[in-house]
Design an enzyme around this catalytic site. Sequence first.
Site, short mmCIF file in Angstrom:
data_model
loop_
_atom_site.label_atom_id
_atom_site.label_comp_id
_atom_site.label_asym_id
_atom_site.label_seq_id
_atom_site.Cartn_x
_atom_site.Cartn_y
_atom_site.Cartn_z
N GLN A 1 0.86 -1.20 0.00
CA GLN A 1 0.00 0.00 0.00
C GLN A 1 0.89 1.24 0.00
O GLN A 1 2.09 1.17 0.30
CB GLN A 1 -0.90 -0.01 1.24
CG GLN A 1 -0.16 -0.24 2.53
CD GLN A 1 -0.97 -1.01 3.58
OE1 GLN A 1 -2.19 -1.19 3.50
NE2 GLN A 1 -0.25 -1.51 4.58
N HIS B 1 -9.36 2.89 18.99
CA HIS B 1 -8.50 1.91 19.65
C HIS B 1 -9.11 1.40 20.95
O HIS B 1 -8.97 0.23 21.30
CB HIS B 1 -7.11 2.50 19.87
CG HIS B 1 -6.32 2.62 18.60
ND1 HIS B 1 -5.69 3.77 18.19
CD2 HIS B 1 -6.10 1.72 17.61
CE1 HIS B 1 -5.11 3.57 17.02
NE2 HIS B 1 -5.34 2.34 16.64
N ASP C 1 -0.28 0.15 13.39
CA ASP C 1 0.06 1.42 14.05
C ASP C 1 0.30 1.20 15.55
O ASP C 1 0.85 2.07 16.21
CB ASP C 1 -1.08 2.43 13.84
CG ASP C 1 -2.42 1.87 14.30
OD1 ASP C 1 -3.16 1.34 13.45
OD2 ASP C 1 -2.71 1.91 15.51
N ASP D 1 0.90 -7.91 11.40
CA ASP D 1 0.54 -6.97 10.34
C ASP D 1 1.36 -7.33 9.10
O ASP D 1 2.53 -7.68 9.19
CB ASP D 1 0.81 -5.52 10.76
CG ASP D 1 0.04 -4.54 9.86
OD1 ASP D 1 -0.85 -3.85 10.36
OD2 ASP D 1 0.35 -4.50 8.64
N ASP E 1 1.12 -12.12 6.47
CA ASP E 1 -0.28 -12.03 6.03
C ASP E 1 -1.15 -12.76 7.05
O ASP E 1 -0.99 -13.95 7.29
CB ASP E 1 -0.40 -12.71 4.64
CG ASP E 1 -1.82 -12.64 4.10
OD1 ASP E 1 -2.00 -12.90 2.90
OD2 ASP E 1 -2.76 -12.32 4.88
N GLY E 2 -2.08 -12.04 7.63
CA GLY E 2 -2.94 -12.63 8.66
C GLY E 2 -3.79 -13.77 8.12
O GLY E 2 -4.11 -14.71 8.86
N ASP F 1 -7.94 -5.91 13.28
CA ASP F 1 -7.86 -4.45 13.18
C ASP F 1 -7.28 -4.12 11.80
O ASP F 1 -6.11 -3.75 11.65
CB ASP F 1 -6.95 -3.93 14.30
CG ASP F 1 -6.75 -2.43 14.25
OD1 ASP F 1 -5.87 -1.93 14.96
OD2 ASP F 1 -7.47 -1.77 13.47
N THR G 1 -7.54 -2.84 7.49
CA THR G 1 -8.05 -1.82 6.59
C THR G 1 -9.37 -2.33 6.00
O THR G 1 -9.85 -3.40 6.38
CB THR G 1 -7.01 -1.60 5.46
OG1 THR G 1 -6.47 -2.87 5.07
CG2 THR G 1 -5.87 -0.70 5.93
N ASP G 2 -9.91 -1.58 5.05
CA ASP G 2 -11.19 -1.99 4.44
C ASP G 2 -11.07 -3.35 3.76
O ASP G 2 -9.98 -3.74 3.35
CB ASP G 2 -11.56 -0.98 3.34
CG ASP G 2 -11.95 0.37 3.90
OD1 ASP G 2 -11.59 1.37 3.28
OD2 ASP G 2 -12.59 0.41 4.97
N1 SAM Z 1 -7.78 1.63 12.41
C1 SAM Z 1 -7.65 1.50 11.00
C2 SAM Z 1 -8.96 1.39 10.30
O1 SAM Z 1 -9.97 1.05 10.92
O2 SAM Z 1 -8.92 1.61 9.10
C3 SAM Z 1 -6.82 0.30 10.62
C4 SAM Z 1 -5.64 0.10 11.51
S1 SAM Z 1 -4.24 -0.57 10.80
C5 SAM Z 1 -3.48 0.80 10.07
C6 SAM Z 1 -4.82 -1.56 9.45
C7 SAM Z 1 -3.72 -2.54 9.11
O3 SAM Z 1 -4.22 -3.69 8.44
C8 SAM Z 1 -2.63 -1.97 8.17
O4 SAM Z 1 -1.47 -1.73 8.92
C9 SAM Z 1 -2.43 -3.05 7.10
O5 SAM Z 1 -1.09 -3.26 6.76
C10 SAM Z 1 -3.06 -4.26 7.81
N2 SAM Z 1 -3.47 -5.37 6.94
C11 SAM Z 1 -4.21 -5.30 5.80
N3 SAM Z 1 -4.36 -6.55 5.29
C12 SAM Z 1 -3.69 -7.42 6.12
C13 SAM Z 1 -3.48 -8.82 6.13
N4 SAM Z 1 -3.97 -9.62 5.17
N5 SAM Z 1 -2.77 -9.36 7.15
C14 SAM Z 1 -2.26 -8.57 8.14
N6 SAM Z 1 -2.42 -7.22 8.19
C15 SAM Z 1 -3.13 -6.65 7.17
#
Ligand code: SAM
Length: 302
Positions: free
Chosen positions: A49, A80, A104, A124, A155-156, A174, A176-177
């Site tokens: 990203q 949070h 974060d 993450d 990768d989660g 927690d 992203t979209d």
């Molecule tokens: N609080 C924010 C929100 O609601 O949009 C999101 C917090 S955090 C920044 C979202 C995290 O999800 C990002 O750091 C991103 O790298 C992580 N992420 C996205 N897809 C992922 C995956 N498949 N496995 C692990 N982390 C992932």
Amino acid sequence: MSSTHDTGFDSGHGHELNAGWFTEVFASHGSAFSLKVSEKLHEVQSPYQLLEVYATEAFGNLLTLDGCVMLTDRDNFLYHEMIAHPALFTHADPRRVVIIGGGDCGTLREVLRHPGVERVTQIDIDEEVTRASERFFPALTASNDDPRAELKFADGVKWIEAAAEDSIDVLIIDSTDPVGPAEGLFKTDFLRRCHRVLRPGGVLVQQSESPLYHSGSIIRELRHDMREAGFDSVATLPFPQPVYPSGWWSVTLAGKQGDVATFREADATAHELPLDYYTAEAHRGALALPPFMRRLLDEPHG
Ligand code: SAM
């Protein structure tokens, strides 16, 4: 956060930086959100990203991923606290916690406030998010050297496949979209694996987008998929979040052999955690869904 519409995500969301304003547009909902910015502090294109950090005039620093607002210094406490404490006070005795996403580290900080928690593993996919948070949001990463904390970068979706059965008390998604790398974190197969790795009495919590924009779509589908995945109970908790689409956000809890519509009210009242939003009353109030949401969720009772 990007814009969304009933059949999924509109790639038409975008962000502009005009005359000192950062604007995130949610095209499919005909709305947008802007913050007055004074300068751009950081930018990095990771394999997953585009990460940007801005200094704003009224909200402190701003973190965006692919043009979507993730958090600001000023109001990240709302999100949070609400993604961590309702789930932790719902579980009978949370000791082993896993966070998927959360790079974060704000959620990690909230989880570590609970003295009974013995171990928190955060996975993450993108290490750049944590490195940027260390530089530009040090308050969020202040607990990272707690001996109970373990940070992994993977990768989660894959991590959960290899995780041991019945090994986790609270699992926090927690992310992203549900587009791009996070898309797999909202699918039923993934939720089934979450159910498998949770111990009996375990609680899953997932950020579940906007009650105003997504009750009839993403939230309704997520609750259905959680039940399909084997969870016995679900509960969606709305809360204010000014910087996200519609200014109103939610988390959805799911219980494995437990009722997530009840929580440890005495503990949630008596705790001495230095919180700014979460209280037992706020938790109880969030469980009382408004009629429009119950209708859209096809839920007679919250
Ligand atoms: N609080 C924010 C929100 O609601 O949009 C999101 C917090 S955090 C920044 C979202 C995290 O999800 C990002 O750091 C991103 O790298 C992580 N992420 C996205 N897809 C992922 C995956 N498949 N496995 C692990 N982390 C992932």
